[in-house]
Each structure stands twice: as structure tokens, then as C-alpha cells.
Write an enzyme that holds these catalytic residues in place. Structure first.
Site, PDB file in Angstrom:
ATOM      1  N   ASP A  48     -53.641 -21.590 -99.701  1.00 27.89           N
ATOM      2  CA  ASP A  48     -52.719 -20.678 -99.017  1.00 27.89           C
ATOM      3  C   ASP A  48     -51.484 -21.456 -98.567  1.00 27.89           C
ATOM      4  O   ASP A  48     -51.563 -22.331 -97.703  1.00 27.89           O
ATOM      5  CB  ASP A  48     -53.419 -20.062 -97.803  1.00 27.89           C
ATOM      6  CG  ASP A  48     -52.541 -19.032 -97.120  1.00 27.89           C
ATOM      7  OD1 ASP A  48     -52.426 -17.915 -97.653  1.00 27.89           O
ATOM      8  OD2 ASP A  48     -51.940 -19.353 -96.070  1.00 27.89           O
ATOM      9  N   TYR A  53     -43.927 -23.414 -94.382  1.00 25.64           N
ATOM     10  CA  TYR A  53     -44.722 -24.601 -94.039  1.00 25.64           C
ATOM     11  C   TYR A  53     -44.033 -25.898 -94.483  1.00 25.64           C
ATOM     12  O   TYR A  53     -44.439 -26.982 -94.089  1.00 25.64           O
ATOM     13  CB  TYR A  53     -46.134 -24.516 -94.641  1.00 25.64           C
ATOM     14  CG  TYR A  53     -46.915 -23.271 -94.258  1.00 25.64           C
ATOM     15  CD1 TYR A  53     -46.570 -22.524 -93.136  1.00 25.64           C
ATOM     16  CD2 TYR A  53     -47.993 -22.833 -95.025  1.00 25.64           C
ATOM     17  CE1 TYR A  53     -47.268 -21.374 -92.794  1.00 25.64           C
ATOM     18  CE2 TYR A  53     -48.699 -21.692 -94.681  1.00 25.64           C
ATOM     19  CZ  TYR A  53     -48.331 -20.963 -93.574  1.00 25.64           C
ATOM     20  OH  TYR A  53     -49.031 -19.829 -93.250  1.00 25.64           O
ATOM     21  N   LYS A  78     -45.758 -17.495 -99.608  1.00 20.84           N
ATOM     22  CA  LYS A  78     -45.154 -16.423 -98.814  1.00 20.84           C
ATOM     23  C   LYS A  78     -43.657 -16.629 -98.679  1.00 20.84           C
ATOM     24  O   LYS A  78     -43.195 -17.755 -98.484  1.00 20.84           O
ATOM     25  CB  LYS A  78     -45.777 -16.388 -97.397  1.00 20.84           C
ATOM     26  CG  LYS A  78     -47.280 -16.517 -97.397  1.00 20.84           C
ATOM     27  CD  LYS A  78     -47.885 -16.390 -96.015  1.00 20.84           C
ATOM     28  CE  LYS A  78     -49.317 -16.872 -96.003  1.00 20.84           C
ATOM     29  NZ  LYS A  78     -49.475 -18.319 -95.822  1.00 20.84           N
ATOM     30  N   HIS A 106     -43.955 -12.938 -95.509  1.00 25.85           N
ATOM     31  CA  HIS A 106     -44.656 -13.624 -94.410  1.00 25.85           C
ATOM     32  C   HIS A 106     -44.689 -12.788 -93.124  1.00 25.85           C
ATOM     33  O   HIS A 106     -45.658 -12.835 -92.374  1.00 25.85           O
ATOM     34  CB  HIS A 106     -43.982 -14.979 -94.155  1.00 25.85           C
ATOM     35  CG  HIS A 106     -44.875 -16.009 -93.570  1.00 25.85           C
ATOM     36  ND1 HIS A 106     -44.836 -17.323 -93.928  1.00 25.85           N
ATOM     37  CD2 HIS A 106     -45.839 -15.936 -92.625  1.00 25.85           C
ATOM     38  CE1 HIS A 106     -45.747 -18.008 -93.246  1.00 25.85           C
ATOM     39  NE2 HIS A 106     -46.357 -17.181 -92.445  1.00 25.85           N
ATOM     40  N   SER A 138     -47.799  -9.875 -94.981  1.00 20.11           N
ATOM     41  CA  SER A 138     -48.492 -10.611 -93.934  1.00 20.11           C
ATOM     42  C   SER A 138     -47.901 -10.203 -92.593  1.00 20.11           C
ATOM     43  O   SER A 138     -46.680  -9.991 -92.493  1.00 20.11           O
ATOM     44  CB  SER A 138     -48.332 -12.121 -94.163  1.00 20.11           C
ATOM     45  OG  SER A 138     -48.952 -12.850 -93.139  1.00 20.11           O
TER      46      SER A 138
HETATM   47  N1  NAD Z   1     -49.661 -15.548 -92.413  1.00 22.69           N
HETATM   48  C1  NAD Z   1     -49.537 -16.142 -91.248  1.00 22.69           C
HETATM   49  O1  NAD Z   1     -48.671 -15.788 -90.446  1.00 22.69           O
HETATM   50  C2  NAD Z   1     -50.464 -17.269 -90.887  1.00 22.69           C
HETATM   51  C3  NAD Z   1     -50.616 -17.675 -89.545  1.00 22.69           C
HETATM   52  C4  NAD Z   1     -51.519 -18.703 -89.259  1.00 22.69           C
HETATM   53  C5  NAD Z   1     -52.233 -19.294 -90.266  1.00 22.69           C
HETATM   54  N2  NAD Z   1     -52.049 -18.897 -91.561  1.00 22.69           N
HETATM   55  C6  NAD Z   1     -52.764 -19.556 -92.665  1.00 22.69           C
HETATM   56  O2  NAD Z   1     -54.136 -19.654 -92.347  1.00 22.69           O
HETATM   57  C7  NAD Z   1     -54.525 -21.019 -92.394  1.00 22.69           C
HETATM   58  C8  NAD Z   1     -55.666 -21.259 -91.450  1.00 22.69           C
HETATM   59  O3  NAD Z   1     -55.260 -20.942 -90.135  1.00 22.69           O
HETATM   60  P1  NAD Z   1     -55.923 -21.660 -88.903  1.00 22.69           P
HETATM   61  O4  NAD Z   1     -55.685 -23.121 -88.988  1.00 22.69           O
HETATM   62  O5  NAD Z   1     -55.452 -20.954 -87.681  1.00 22.69           O
HETATM   63  O6  NAD Z   1     -57.485 -21.395 -89.161  1.00 22.69           O
HETATM   64  P2  NAD Z   1     -58.728 -21.567 -88.231  1.00 22.69           P
HETATM   65  O7  NAD Z   1     -58.725 -20.636 -87.065  1.00 22.69           O
HETATM   66  O8  NAD Z   1     -59.890 -21.491 -89.148  1.00 22.69           O
HETATM   67  O9  NAD Z   1     -58.595 -23.010 -87.597  1.00 22.69           O
HETATM   68  C9  NAD Z   1     -58.681 -24.164 -88.382  1.00 22.69           C
HETATM   69  C10 NAD Z   1     -58.797 -25.374 -87.465  1.00 22.69           C
HETATM   70  O10 NAD Z   1     -60.069 -25.346 -86.843  1.00 22.69           O
HETATM   71  C11 NAD Z   1     -60.628 -26.647 -86.770  1.00 22.69           C
HETATM   72  N3  NAD Z   1     -61.983 -26.540 -87.351  1.00 22.69           N
HETATM   73  C12 NAD Z   1     -62.306 -26.344 -88.634  1.00 22.69           C
HETATM   74  N4  NAD Z   1     -63.629 -26.235 -88.796  1.00 22.69           N
HETATM   75  C13 NAD Z   1     -64.155 -26.351 -87.560  1.00 22.69           C
HETATM   76  C14 NAD Z   1     -65.477 -26.317 -87.042  1.00 22.69           C
HETATM   77  N5  NAD Z   1     -66.532 -26.131 -87.849  1.00 22.69           N
HETATM   78  N6  NAD Z   1     -65.646 -26.458 -85.727  1.00 22.69           N
HETATM   79  C15 NAD Z   1     -64.596 -26.630 -84.903  1.00 22.69           C
HETATM   80  N7  NAD Z   1     -63.321 -26.686 -85.321  1.00 22.69           N
HETATM   81  C16 NAD Z   1     -63.110 -26.540 -86.632  1.00 22.69           C
HETATM   82  C17 NAD Z   1     -59.748 -27.566 -87.552  1.00 22.69           C
HETATM   83  O11 NAD Z   1     -59.113 -28.416 -86.639  1.00 22.69           O
HETATM   84  C18 NAD Z   1     -58.747 -26.683 -88.238  1.00 22.69           C
HETATM   85  O12 NAD Z   1     -57.464 -27.263 -88.155  1.00 22.69           O
HETATM   86  C19 NAD Z   1     -53.232 -21.788 -92.103  1.00 22.69           C
HETATM   87  O13 NAD Z   1     -53.265 -23.135 -92.480  1.00 22.69           O
HETATM   88  C20 NAD Z   1     -52.263 -20.965 -92.919  1.00 22.69           C
HETATM   89  O14 NAD Z   1     -52.372 -21.287 -94.277  1.00 22.69           O
HETATM   90  C21 NAD Z   1     -51.204 -17.893 -91.877  1.00 22.69           C
HETATM   91  O1  ZCW Z   2     -48.242 -18.754 -91.098  1.00 22.85           O
HETATM   92  C1  ZCW Z   2     -47.699 -18.352 -89.915  1.00 22.85           C
HETATM   93  C2  ZCW Z   2     -47.983 -19.232 -88.751  1.00 22.85           C
HETATM   94  C3  ZCW Z   2     -47.391 -20.514 -88.941  1.00 22.85           C
HETATM   95  C4  ZCW Z   2     -48.106 -21.663 -88.982  1.00 22.85           C
HETATM   96  N1  ZCW Z   2     -47.224 -22.665 -89.174  1.00 22.85           N
HETATM   97  C5  ZCW Z   2     -45.966 -22.140 -89.257  1.00 22.85           C
HETATM   98  C6  ZCW Z   2     -44.755 -22.745 -89.433  1.00 22.85           C
HETATM   99  C7  ZCW Z   2     -43.610 -21.977 -89.480  1.00 22.85           C
HETATM  100  C8  ZCW Z   2     -43.698 -20.624 -89.330  1.00 22.85           C
HETATM  101  C9  ZCW Z   2     -44.904 -20.010 -89.154  1.00 22.85           C
HETATM  102  C10 ZCW Z   2     -46.043 -20.777 -89.112  1.00 22.85           C
END
Ligand code: NAD
Ligand code: ZCW
Length: 283
Positions: A48, A53, A78, A106, A138
């Protein structure tokens, strides 16, 4: 593609149920080594990405160095500007591919000036031209989807949104709306209750269910996000190989939560509200 199961979008595209995120821990960071490790050692074959990013080039380098055949990786990226065409063309170059699998707007806030309808028509053109197999959005609220659907010839295949127990109060009606329109939910931030808001009302309920299932708390939360969204895609991440393997195992080795277990976590989550990303989703 991988040992993981896939889910089918409304356009027939099969997507590995778990995606490896490059946006939180890897935001603005060199992602090459992490992506290589995730792909080759944990078999995370769904990546993803996003223009915002600022690390797509390093994701592309990872795939190049791994000599991954294009059909053996699922790439989402995105649009990070008001111009989906310009954004996708830039992302394709950086990623080193001719086509992504899934392209998302996004956030609706990004394309407000373009107009949500106009932006969606550009997305439809990009799909027709073969620059992306599937198109979605998204962080779209119900009103944003309604505006888009007014002009859409292609129904968005996915809406990637924050899903964890502490946003369910707000997310439930959006999940229901998307389900009724055939728009697949992709959950991001699924581990937020343990990672970002530990000690809350959800924790003891998750712990109890984890014991019942012989799973870890993280695995229960990943399965919960998948099940509360009617079999949705889940996007998570970690820099540690062991955790990535554990995350994959949630979908290969752990049985589904019962309906009662899903509801118990939902009820505990509704006692608190903690949104991590995208405040407009609470408006
Ligand atoms: N579209 C959007 O606006 C948007 C926003 C946020 C994230 N995202 C996407 O989603 C991905 C994942 O988001 P996230 O990082 O919030 O996901 P998440 O809530 O799964 O958190 C991941 C984090 O949790 C921790 N972790 C992983 N496994 C664990 C475990 N077993 N126990 C405890 N901690 C643990 C790690 O430090 C990791 O960095 C992002 O990298 C991005 O690609 C998209
Ligand atoms: O994916 C949306 C949330 C997020 C995580 N890292 C970022 C960096 C720039 C803008 C949005 C984000």
C-alpha cells in the site's frame, strides 16, 4: 500470488486480504529494505503506497532488486494532489511500473477544487487507458460517495478508511453504506487500540478473545477489522519480520471470531472515540 486468501472487488479484481503499509512508520523514509524484507521473508505481496508518503521510488527499487514479476505483486497507490492524472503518471514513473493494480483518491479534501465528480471522471479515464486496473477512494464520507456516484459510470471498487474499535461509532454507517453499494472497505490503522490508545475499554475484551482463540491481541484486531467490514481488506505494517509473519498468520492459521466476539469488541469500542487520522471523517 501468495498463500494469503484474496478478496474480490466489484470489478472482479482479486486483492490479497492483507496489505503492507508504507505510509506510517515509513513516511518520508527510504522504504527499500523494509519492502524487500516484507515481500521476501513475510510474503507480504500487497503493498500500500501513496504519493504523499514520498517514498514510492524506494518501493520501486525494492521490487526491482527483488526481481519481482509484475503479476506477483499487488500495488496500490493514491493520488496526492488535485490532479489524479498528473499524480498517477508521476507515481508510475517512481514505482517503475506501467500500471498499478488499484489507484485511490487519497482524500476528498484534495480534489475539492477539481470537484469530486470531475476527479472521478479522470479516474475512470485512467482506468480505461490501462494505467490502473481498479479505481477507488480513501477517506470518503457518505456525502462524498453520494456526490461521486451521481456521475460515476464505474462504482468505486474500494474506500480505504480508518477502522478500529475506537472509531466504529462513526464508521459503522459508512461501512453499511459502502456495503450496500458494493464498495469494498479497506481498513487502515487496525491496531490503533493497542498501539496508540492502550489501556482503554477494548483491551480486556481483546485479550480474553485472544486467549479463547489461541491468538495474539494484534491478530484478533486484524481479524476484527476484516470481519466488521464484511470480509474487507486490512492494511497494517511493521518493521519486524516476526510481527509481519504473525499478521499474515492471522489470516492463514487463526479461525474467525464468532459473531458474539465481533460484537463484544464493537460494544467495548463504542465506549470511547479516538480517531488517529483524517479529522474530517468525524465531521
Ligand atoms: N488512506 C489513508 O489515509 C491512510 C491512513 C493511515 C494509514 N494508511 C495506510 O495503512 C498502513 C497501516 O497503517 P497503520 O500503521 O496505522 O497500521 P496499524 O494500526 O496496523 O499499526 C501498525 C503499527 O503497529 C505496530 N505493530 C505492528 N504489529 C504489532 C503487534 N503485534 N503488537 C503491537 N504493535 C504492533 C507497529 O509499530 C506498526 O508500525 C499505512 O502504512 C498506510 O499504508 C492509509
Ligand atoms: O495515509 C494517510 C495518513 C498518512 C500517513 N502518513 C502520511 C503522510 C502524509 C499524508 C498523509 C499521511
Amino acid at each position: 500470488m501468495s498463500g494469503l486468501s484474496t478478496v474480490k472487488l466489484n470489478d472482479g479484481l482479486q486483492v490479497p486480504v492483507l496489505g503492507y503499509g508504507t505510509g506510517t512508520a515509513l513516511y518520508q523514509k527510504e522504504a527499500k529494505d523494509s519492502v524487500k524484507m516484507a515481500y521476501s521473508e513475510a510474503k507480504m505481496h500487497h503493498i500500500d503506497c501513496a504519493e504523499m508518503y514520498q517514498n514510492e521510488e524506494s518501493v520501486g527499487l525494492a521490487l526491482k532488486e527483488l526481481k519481482v514479476k509484475r503479476e506477483n505483486v499487488f500495488i496500490t497507490t493514491k493520488c496526492g494532489t488535485a490532479d489524479p492524472r498528473k499524480s498517477l503518471e508521476k507515481s508510475l514513473k517512481l514505482l517503475g511500473v506501467d500500471q498499478v493494480d488499484l489507484y485511490l483518491i487519497h482524500s476528498p479534501l484534495l480534489v475539492k477544487d477539481t470537484g469530486l465528480g470531475k476527479a472521478w471522471q479522470i479516474m475512470e479515464e485512467l482506468q480505461k487507458e490501462g494505467k490502473t486496473k481498479s479505481i477507488g477512494v480513501s477517506n470518503y464520507r457518505i456525502e462524498d460517495l453520494e456526490e461521486t456516484l451521481k456521475v460515476a459510470k464505474v462504482i468505486p471498487s474500494a474506500n480505504q478508511i480508518e477502522v478500529h474499535p475506537y472509531v466504529l461509532d462513526k464508521a459503522q454507517s459508512l461501512i453499511d453504506f459502502c456495503h450496500s453499494k458494493g464498495i469494498h472497505i479497506e481498513s487502515y490503522g487496525p491496531l490503533s487500540s493497542i498501539v496508540r490508545h492502550p489501556g482503554g475499554s477494548v483491551d480486556p475484551v481483546v485479550k480474553k478473545i485472544a486467549q479463547e482463540l489461541g491468538a495474539t491481541d494484534g491478530q484478533v484486531l486484524l481479524k476484527w477489522a476484516h470481519q466488521i467490514t464484511h470480509g474487507g481488506i486490512v492494511v497494517t505494517t511493521s518493521s519486524k519480520k516476526e510481527r509481519l509473519v504473525e499478521q499474515i498468520k492471522a489470516f492463514t492459521d487463526i479461525k474467525d471470531l464468532s459473531d458474539e466476539q465481533v460484537q463484544a469488541i464493537a460494544e467495548a469500542g463504542k465506549k470511547e472515540h479516538h480517531r488517529v487520522f483524517m479529522p474530517h471523517m468525524d465531521q
